[in-house]
Design a protein around this motif. Structure first.
Motif, PDB file in Angstrom:
ATOM      1  N   UNK A 197      12.769  -2.339   1.441  1.00  0.00           N
ATOM      2  CA  UNK A 197      11.555  -3.092   1.174  1.00  0.00           C
ATOM      3  C   UNK A 197      10.326  -2.290   1.602  1.00  0.00           C
ATOM      4  N   UNK A 198       9.278  -2.358   0.800  1.00  0.00           N
ATOM      5  CA  UNK A 198       8.044  -1.644   1.110  1.00  0.00           C
ATOM      6  C   UNK A 198       7.499  -2.059   2.474  1.00  0.00           C
ATOM      7  N   UNK A 199       7.631  -3.339   2.811  1.00  0.00           N
ATOM      8  CA  UNK A 199       7.027  -3.862   4.031  1.00  0.00           C
ATOM      9  C   UNK A 199       7.900  -3.671   5.271  1.00  0.00           C
ATOM     10  N   UNK A 200       9.075  -3.085   5.122  1.00  0.00           N
ATOM     11  CA  UNK A 200       9.946  -2.892   6.281  1.00  0.00           C
ATOM     12  C   UNK A 200       9.319  -1.964   7.317  1.00  0.00           C
ATOM     13  N   UNK A 201       8.431  -1.082   6.871  1.00  0.00           N
ATOM     14  CA  UNK A 201       7.784  -0.147   7.799  1.00  0.00           C
ATOM     15  C   UNK A 201       6.806  -0.850   8.735  1.00  0.00           C
ATOM     16  N   UNK A 202       6.469  -2.105   8.448  1.00  0.00           N
ATOM     17  CA  UNK A 202       5.527  -2.826   9.303  1.00  0.00           C
ATOM     18  C   UNK A 202       6.132  -3.172  10.663  1.00  0.00           C
ATOM     19  N   UNK A 203       7.442  -3.256  10.735  1.00  0.00           N
ATOM     20  CA  UNK A 203       8.065  -3.641  11.990  1.00  0.00           C
ATOM     21  C   UNK A 203       7.934  -5.132  12.255  1.00  0.00           C
ATOM     22  N   UNK A 204       8.100  -5.506  13.509  1.00  0.00           N
ATOM     23  CA  UNK A 204       8.102  -6.924  13.878  1.00  0.00           C
ATOM     24  C   UNK A 204       6.707  -7.490  14.104  1.00  0.00           C
ATOM     25  N   UNK A 205       5.773  -6.663  14.577  1.00  0.00           N
ATOM     26  CA  UNK A 205       4.407  -7.126  14.779  1.00  0.00           C
ATOM     27  C   UNK A 205       3.480  -5.925  14.873  1.00  0.00           C
ATOM     28  N   UNK A 206       2.185  -6.183  14.713  1.00  0.00           N
ATOM     29  CA  UNK A 206       1.222  -5.101  14.791  1.00  0.00           C
ATOM     30  C   UNK A 206       0.015  -5.360  13.922  1.00  0.00           C
ATOM     31  N   UNK A 207      -0.855  -4.363  13.818  1.00  0.00           N
ATOM     32  CA  UNK A 207      -2.082  -4.458  13.038  1.00  0.00           C
ATOM     33  C   UNK A 207      -1.949  -3.576  11.802  1.00  0.00           C
ATOM     34  N   UNK A 208      -2.296  -4.112  10.646  1.00  0.00           N
ATOM     35  CA  UNK A 208      -2.260  -3.337   9.408  1.00  0.00           C
ATOM     36  C   UNK A 208      -3.562  -3.533   8.646  1.00  0.00           C
ATOM     37  N   UNK A 209      -3.902  -2.547   7.852  1.00  0.00           N
ATOM     38  CA  UNK A 209      -5.025  -2.653   6.921  1.00  0.00           C
ATOM     39  C   UNK A 209      -4.436  -3.124   5.598  1.00  0.00           C
ATOM     40  N   UNK A 210      -4.526  -4.422   5.349  1.00  0.00           N
ATOM     41  CA  UNK A 210      -3.848  -4.978   4.185  1.00  0.00           C
ATOM     42  C   UNK A 210      -4.470  -4.489   2.878  1.00  0.00           C
ATOM     43  N   UNK A 211      -5.759  -4.228   2.885  1.00  0.00           N
ATOM     44  CA  UNK A 211      -6.395  -3.691   1.679  1.00  0.00           C
ATOM     45  C   UNK A 211      -5.746  -2.370   1.284  1.00  0.00           C
ATOM     46  N   UNK A 212      -5.580  -1.490   2.256  1.00  0.00           N
ATOM     47  CA  UNK A 212      -4.944  -0.198   1.977  1.00  0.00           C
ATOM     48  C   UNK A 212      -3.500  -0.395   1.531  1.00  0.00           C
TER      49      UNK A 212
END
Length: 318
Positions: A1-16
């Motif tokens: 899954x593309x989003x698997x790199x997000x991990x369990x929690x954290x801050x992301x730039x969703x626009x990017x």
């Protein structure tokens, strides 16, 4: 899954993240396997330069010699070279793929002439630009508004739960079509922030039009008629409290997008030359946000009434 790199929690730039994801899906659906598997990084970078060269001044002076336009034109030339090589390779190998590129390659004019490679290349660039540009902007604004309005966020989450009760984790075209609340949420974000700031039409005959106040305007043949979705979508006599995010304005019983007729809502244009990619855009955005709403808890940091300078906080996986 593309989003698997997000991990369990954290801050992301969703626009990017959404820009990157959507160009992945759009390039695979619209350009074919070769670009997605072999040339994605090159094409992604070039499309970023192409997108950055679309400025408000570009509408009036598209060839103004400014750095953004020069970079845009270099990217356009490089993309043409990449796509021409892919077209040559397919023709020489005889391989056929089930994608839009193959449809363009095999297309013919009304008189039977095959579509030229130059035309095919232009169509590919236009299709991917349209598919990526509109969807990435609208996906981001949809998230921004939902995460800023708990009432509507709760509604779309409940809708996802209801859909999952009926279909489990499965997602396909028919299941996405059942998501009316998510659809209205996307449509409202698109009303407030249409990616196209002006739509142009060439007039082929003399005609006149009378506005709602009874004033008549003559439109001569050969003139260009312009309309702005950003302005039209906020007309107060069509949309109640037009600056307010209110997806329920499209719900049965209100249907404000039909109050002034077929062209009350023109985020995707209208008439004979309305955007053919509208169903694809909604399909993309609904699929992405269905996955996010089912698997993550999200919130804006810091919360902002003006929705500027946004960052996104992935609180936890569900």
């Amino acid at each position: 899954s593309y989003f698997s790199k997000w991990g369990e929690e954290g801050v992301v730039d969703l626009k990017y993240e959404l820009e990157h994801l959507i160009i992945l899906t759009a390039s695979r659906c619209l350009l074919g396997r070769e670009v997605r598997d072999q040339l994605f990084e090159d094409v992604s970078s070039l499309f970023h330069d192409l997108d950055s060269g679309m400025l408000p001044i570009s509408v009036i002076l598209p060839y103004l010699p400014i750095p953004a336009h020069r970079k845009r034109d270099r990217a356009r030339k490089k993309l043409a070279e990449i796509f021409t090589k892919i077209i040559h390779s397919r023709k020489q190998s005889g391989n056929k793929e089930a994608d839009m590129l193959q449809s363009f390659i095999e297309s013919k004019y009304k008189d039977g002439r095959p579509t030229t490679e130059v035309k095919v290349t232009g169509l590919l660039i236009a299709a991917l630009f349209a598919g990526q540009h509109t969807s990435s902007i609208t996906s981001t604004w949809t998230g921004a508004y939902l995460l800023s309005h708990q009432k509507y966020l709760s509604s779309v989450i409940e809708e996802q739960k209801d859909v999952m009760k009926r279909h489990g984790d499965k997602l396909d075209h028919d299941i996405l079509a059942e998501m009316d609340i998510l659809y209205r949420s996307i449509k409202e974000a698109l009303r407030l922030h249409p990616p196209l700031i002006v739509l142009l039409r060439s007039n082929h005959r003399d005609f006149s039009v009378t506005d709602r106040n009874g004033k008549e305007y003559a439109i001569p043949k050969g003139h260009i008629v312009a309309t702005s979705p950003a302005f039209s979508n906020r007309l107060p006599y069509v949309f109640k409290n037009p600056d307010t995010y209110d997806p329920d304005r499209y719900a049965p019983g209100r249907e404000e997008d039909k109050i002034a007729g077929a062209f009350s809502y023109i985020s995707f244009g209208g008439g004979r030359h309305g955007c053919l990619g509208e169903p694809f855009a909604y399909l993309q955005i609904k699929a992405i946000w269905s996955h996010l709403l089912r698997n993550f808890e999200l919130e804006l940091i810091p919360p902002s009434q003006r929705l500027t300078g946004m960052q996104w906080w992935l609180v936890s996986r569900i």
